[in-house]
Design a protein around this motif. Sequence first.
Motif, PDB file in Angstrom:
ATOM      1  N   GLY A  78      14.269  28.874  24.548  1.00 43.36           N
ATOM      2  CA  GLY A  78      12.954  29.500  24.408  1.00 43.36           C
ATOM      3  C   GLY A  78      12.023  28.626  23.589  1.00 43.36           C
ATOM      4  O   GLY A  78      11.083  29.120  22.954  1.00 43.36           O
ATOM      5  N   GLY A  79      12.264  27.323  23.636  1.00 38.96           N
ATOM      6  CA  GLY A  79      11.571  26.389  22.745  1.00 38.96           C
ATOM      7  C   GLY A  79      10.140  26.061  23.110  1.00 38.96           C
ATOM      8  O   GLY A  79       9.504  25.276  22.400  1.00 38.96           O
ATOM      9  N   PRO A  87      12.913  27.330  31.106  1.00 45.15           N
ATOM     10  CA  PRO A  87      12.791  27.034  32.539  1.00 45.15           C
ATOM     11  C   PRO A  87      11.827  25.887  32.841  1.00 45.15           C
ATOM     12  O   PRO A  87      12.084  25.080  33.747  1.00 45.15           O
ATOM     13  N   ASN A  88      10.735  25.773  32.064  1.00 46.62           N
ATOM     14  CA  ASN A  88       9.786  24.689  32.347  1.00 46.62           C
ATOM     15  C   ASN A  88      10.230  23.337  31.800  1.00 46.62           C
ATOM     16  O   ASN A  88       9.532  22.341  31.955  1.00 46.62           O
ATOM     17  N   VAL A  96      15.842  24.076  32.020  1.00 46.04           N
ATOM     18  CA  VAL A  96      16.997  24.834  31.528  1.00 46.04           C
ATOM     19  C   VAL A  96      16.778  26.319  31.821  1.00 46.04           C
ATOM     20  O   VAL A  96      15.801  26.909  31.356  1.00 46.04           O
ATOM     21  N   ASN A  97      17.692  26.897  32.569  1.00 48.78           N
ATOM     22  CA  ASN A  97      17.603  28.320  32.915  1.00 48.78           C
ATOM     23  C   ASN A  97      18.870  29.010  32.421  1.00 48.78           C
ATOM     24  O   ASN A  97      19.944  28.820  32.984  1.00 48.78           O
ATOM     25  N   THR A  98      18.743  29.815  31.383  1.00 49.95           N
ATOM     26  CA  THR A  98      19.932  30.426  30.796  1.00 49.95           C
ATOM     27  C   THR A  98      20.489  31.555  31.659  1.00 49.95           C
ATOM     28  O   THR A  98      21.657  31.911  31.511  1.00 49.95           O
ATOM     29  N   LEU A  99      19.684  32.107  32.554  1.00 47.39           N
ATOM     30  CA  LEU A  99      20.187  33.164  33.439  1.00 47.39           C
ATOM     31  C   LEU A  99      21.107  32.609  34.516  1.00 47.39           C
ATOM     32  O   LEU A  99      22.089  33.246  34.893  1.00 47.39           O
ATOM     33  N   THR A 100      20.793  31.433  35.010  1.00 46.36           N
ATOM     34  CA  THR A 100      21.630  30.798  36.041  1.00 46.36           C
ATOM     35  C   THR A 100      22.593  29.776  35.454  1.00 46.36           C
ATOM     36  O   THR A 100      23.554  29.379  36.113  1.00 46.36           O
TER      37      THR A 100
END
Length: 248
Positions: free
Chosen positions: A7-8, A32-33, A36-40
């Motif tokens: 979430g940086g 995500p941008n 890095v996508n922590t959900l996937t």
Amino acid sequence: MKIVVIGGTGLIGSKLVAGLKEHGHEAVPAAPNTGVNTLTGEGLAEVLKGASVVVDVSNSPSFADDAVMEFFRTSTTNVLEAEAEAGVRHHVALSVVGTDRLQGSGYFRAKQVQEDLIKASGVPYTIVHATQFFEFAKGLADGVTEGDTVRLPAAKIQPMVSDDVAAAVGRAAVGDPVGGVVEVGGPEAFELEDFIRMGLDAIDDPRKVVTDPEARYWGAELQEDTLLPGPDAHLAKTRFADWLAQQK
């Protein structure tokens, strides 16, 4: 020291990354941008290579009960598993003062699940409980507005500015894991009604603010001290009135 901030690129995360870099750390924003996508789980293994500390200040894009629970359960599980693989030595998470007292709210039930997963993971950890942010006064009002009236429960709140939240999380990140919760809050307690009214007045928002004994806070019933930190909390110095004056 390499510190990855989940979430940086958000409100707290961007301030945290900047502050850590100013103190000579390799602070890496993960969102995500940035790939890095922590959900996937996409990009987690790569970004955590060589990391000593992971700080999670991410938040769910939806506050609907099922969605927020899915976000915190899945994201936290994926991050903790990737940390174990990478040999991360300290997990720091930002949570909310009063989380365990706000279980009537779907959002706070999800935050409690996040905290419980961290505690059970085996990864050394520190959980930072912060009070609500100055910047959230309007958002809090929006969530309990009926017509042109903001209806709030009778309770006290001890808010703090986001810069001080980021500083507190940064101190935790460069310190040793405490294996528990550290509380931080603002220097002053207000009646919830007064805090919201001051925030709305500062932006010339004409809504009427009232205390309503039937009102809820994100679905949860409040006692007078539900949102207040305990006596051992670290209190920041920035006052709400001073911050409001700087916004004009």
